[in-house]
Design a protein around this motif. Structure first.
Motif, PDB file in Angstrom:
ATOM      1  N   ALA A  67       0.867  -1.190   0.065  1.00 15.34           N
ATOM      2  CA  ALA A  67       0.002   0.182   0.024  1.00 15.34           C
ATOM      3  C   ALA A  67       0.877   1.292  -0.078  1.00 15.34           C
ATOM      4  N   HIS A  68       2.032   1.507   0.637  1.00 18.79           N
ATOM      5  CA  HIS A  68       3.095   2.401   0.800  1.00 18.79           C
ATOM      6  C   HIS A  68       4.379   1.822   0.754  1.00 18.79           C
ATOM      7  N   THR A  69       5.377   2.618   0.691  1.00 20.07           N
ATOM      8  CA  THR A  69       6.768   2.305   0.921  1.00 20.07           C
ATOM      9  C   THR A  69       7.477   2.965   2.147  1.00 20.07           C
ATOM     10  N   THR A  70       6.739   3.382   2.886  1.00 17.98           N
ATOM     11  CA  THR A  70       7.369   3.870   4.101  1.00 17.98           C
ATOM     12  C   THR A  70       7.920   2.721   5.020  1.00 17.98           C
ATOM     13  N   LEU A  71       9.009   2.827   5.699  1.00 17.06           N
ATOM     14  CA  LEU A  71       9.750   1.772   6.479  1.00 17.06           C
ATOM     15  C   LEU A  71       9.755   2.459   7.703  1.00 17.06           C
ATOM     16  N   ILE A  72       9.221   1.626   8.774  1.00 15.05           N
ATOM     17  CA  ILE A  72       9.250   1.962  10.115  1.00 15.05           C
ATOM     18  C   ILE A  72      10.032   1.206  11.021  1.00 15.05           C
ATOM     19  N   PRO A  73      11.019   1.892  11.689  1.00 10.89           N
ATOM     20  CA  PRO A  73      12.105   1.156  12.514  1.00 10.89           C
ATOM     21  C   PRO A  73      11.284  -0.093  13.479  1.00 10.89           C
ATOM     22  N   ASN A  74      11.856  -1.201  13.511  1.00 14.65           N
ATOM     23  CA  ASN A  74      11.213  -2.168  14.558  1.00 14.65           C
ATOM     24  C   ASN A  74      12.185  -2.148  15.745  1.00 14.65           C
ATOM     25  N   LEU A  75      11.846  -1.266  16.752  1.00 13.86           N
ATOM     26  CA  LEU A  75      12.822  -1.102  17.786  1.00 13.86           C
ATOM     27  C   LEU A  75      12.504  -2.420  18.965  1.00 13.86           C
ATOM     28  N   ASN A  76      11.527  -2.972  19.047  1.00 15.12           N
ATOM     29  CA  ASN A  76      11.244  -4.117  19.881  1.00 15.12           C
ATOM     30  C   ASN A  76      12.061  -5.256  19.222  1.00 15.12           C
ATOM     31  N   LEU A  77      12.103  -5.452  17.931  1.00 15.11           N
ATOM     32  CA  LEU A  77      12.988  -6.517  17.379  1.00 15.11           C
ATOM     33  C   LEU A  77      14.402  -6.473  17.482  1.00 15.11           C
ATOM     34  N   ARG A  78      14.662  -4.969  17.285  1.00 10.33           N
ATOM     35  CA  ARG A  78      16.156  -4.793  17.361  1.00 10.33           C
ATOM     36  C   ARG A  78      16.589  -5.235  18.809  1.00 10.33           C
ATOM     37  N   SER A  79      16.070  -4.769  19.699  1.00  8.90           N
ATOM     38  CA  SER A  79      16.301  -4.820  21.131  1.00  8.90           C
ATOM     39  C   SER A  79      16.607  -6.416  21.369  1.00  8.90           C
ATOM     40  N   ILE A  80      15.368  -7.059  20.902  1.00 11.28           N
ATOM     41  CA  ILE A  80      15.432  -8.862  21.090  1.00 11.28           C
ATOM     42  C   ILE A  80      17.040  -9.124  20.292  1.00 11.28           C
ATOM     43  N   ILE A  81      17.077  -8.799  19.306  1.00  9.84           N
ATOM     44  CA  ILE A  81      18.217  -9.303  18.582  1.00  9.84           C
ATOM     45  C   ILE A  81      19.474  -8.976  19.367  1.00  9.84           C
ATOM     46  N   GLU A  82      19.681  -7.749  19.700  1.00  2.79           N
ATOM     47  CA  GLU A  82      20.950  -7.195  20.540  1.00  2.79           C
ATOM     48  C   GLU A  82      20.977  -8.291  21.732  1.00  2.79           C
ATOM     49  N   SER A  83      19.854  -8.365  22.224  1.00  2.00           N
ATOM     50  CA  SER A  83      19.794  -9.310  23.539  1.00  2.00           C
ATOM     51  C   SER A  83      20.458 -10.670  23.255  1.00  2.00           C
ATOM     52  N   ILE A  84      19.897 -11.276  22.023  1.00  4.00           N
ATOM     53  CA  ILE A  84      20.347 -12.644  21.893  1.00  4.00           C
ATOM     54  C   ILE A  84      21.932 -12.696  21.435  1.00  4.00           C
ATOM     55  N   LYS A  85      22.327 -11.340  20.758  1.00  3.21           N
ATOM     56  CA  LYS A  85      23.811 -11.363  20.394  1.00  3.21           C
ATOM     57  C   LYS A  85      24.498 -11.358  21.597  1.00  3.21           C
ATOM     58  N   ILE A  86      24.201 -10.596  22.650  1.00  3.03           N
ATOM     59  CA  ILE A  86      24.927 -10.503  23.839  1.00  3.03           C
ATOM     60  C   ILE A  86      25.359 -11.781  24.470  1.00  3.03           C
ATOM     61  N   ARG A  87      24.106 -12.699  24.197  1.00  2.00           N
ATOM     62  CA  ARG A  87      24.274 -14.009  24.969  1.00  2.00           C
ATOM     63  C   ARG A  87      24.818 -15.338  24.168  1.00  2.00           C
ATOM     64  N   MET A  88      25.096 -14.697  23.069  1.00  2.00           N
ATOM     65  CA  MET A  88      25.432 -15.766  21.906  1.00  2.00           C
ATOM     66  C   MET A  88      26.935 -16.019  22.148  1.00  2.00           C
ATOM     67  N   PRO A  89      27.158 -17.372  22.282  1.00  2.17           N
ATOM     68  CA  PRO A  89      28.489 -17.900  22.125  1.00  2.17           C
ATOM     69  C   PRO A  89      29.419 -17.279  20.932  1.00  2.17           C
ATOM     70  N   ALA A  90      30.819 -17.035  21.396  1.00  2.00           N
ATOM     71  CA  ALA A  90      31.541 -16.279  20.335  1.00  2.00           C
ATOM     72  C   ALA A  90      31.818 -17.159  19.093  1.00  2.00           C
ATOM     73  N   ILE A  91      31.678 -18.467  18.903  1.00  2.00           N
ATOM     74  CA  ILE A  91      31.761 -19.076  17.895  1.00  2.00           C
ATOM     75  C   ILE A  91      30.584 -18.757  16.936  1.00  2.00           C
ATOM     76  N   GLN A  92      29.388 -18.786  17.596  1.00  2.00           N
ATOM     77  CA  GLN A  92      28.151 -18.481  16.832  1.00  2.00           C
ATOM     78  C   GLN A  92      28.246 -17.028  16.106  1.00  2.00           C
ATOM     79  N   SER A  93      28.665 -16.029  17.061  1.00  2.00           N
ATOM     80  CA  SER A  93      28.747 -14.616  16.534  1.00  2.00           C
ATOM     81  C   SER A  93      29.794 -14.573  15.518  1.00  2.00           C
ATOM     82  N   GLU A  94      30.876 -15.359  15.520  1.00  2.00           N
ATOM     83  CA  GLU A  94      31.865 -15.285  14.448  1.00  2.00           C
ATOM     84  C   GLU A  94      31.110 -15.925  13.098  1.00  2.00           C
TER      85      GLU A  94
END
Length: 146
Positions: A67-94
């Motif tokens: 319907a439109h091309t406006t993009l809205i930041p998904n702040l909740n999802l970004r926060s969840i992803i950052e939280s996961i990355k903090i707890r992620m083992p180094a090998i998985q991050s690499e």
């Protein structure tokens, strides 16, 4: 799908499960800058912007018209992803980092090949005698014979 914060610290040697919603449907990689599109789905900003820049006006996920091309930041999802990355083992991050770097290199190579192809066509076109077209050697008159 509902994303919950029921993630626990990975045990040594274990990899964290990454929720499907954290994966961009276009790049198939963990998102860093997720945005919500008109279809209600989240995408990595750079990939959906490129999709739209190519003139595509349908959902990459459902193929329905946007319907439109406006993009809205998904702040909740970004926060969840950052939280996961903090707890992620180094090998998985690499591994994630290596996959992203490989994908970036592949995109650069594709772009260079496209540019080289355009350059080759430009060079070939500039070498042709006036009034000739294509690779068959026929003239613009459609005579069919060289």
């Amino acid at each position: 799908p509902v994303v919950t914060m029921a993630f626990v610290q990975a045990m040594p040697g274990e990899l964290l499960t990454i929720p499907e919603d954290a994966i961009c449907p276009i790049s198939q990689q963990v998102m860093e800058d997720p945005v919500v599109c008109a279809d209600g789905h989240s995408y990595e900003r750079a990939f959906i912007q490129k999709w739209l820049a190519l003139g595509k006006r349908s959902s990459p996920k459902t193929n329905m018209s946007l319907a439109h091309t406006t993009l809205i930041p998904n702040l909740n999802l970004r926060s969840i992803i950052e939280s996961i990355k903090i707890r992620m083992p180094a090998i998985q991050s690499e591994q994630i980092k290596s996959i992203k770097e490989m994908q970036d290199l592949e995109a650069i190579v594709r772009s260079l090949m496209e540019d080289q192809g355009k350059l080759a066509v430009t060079c070939i076109d500039s070498q042709r005698p006036p009034g000739t077209t294509g690779t068959t050697g026929t003239t613009g008159s459609g005579a069919g014979a060289p």
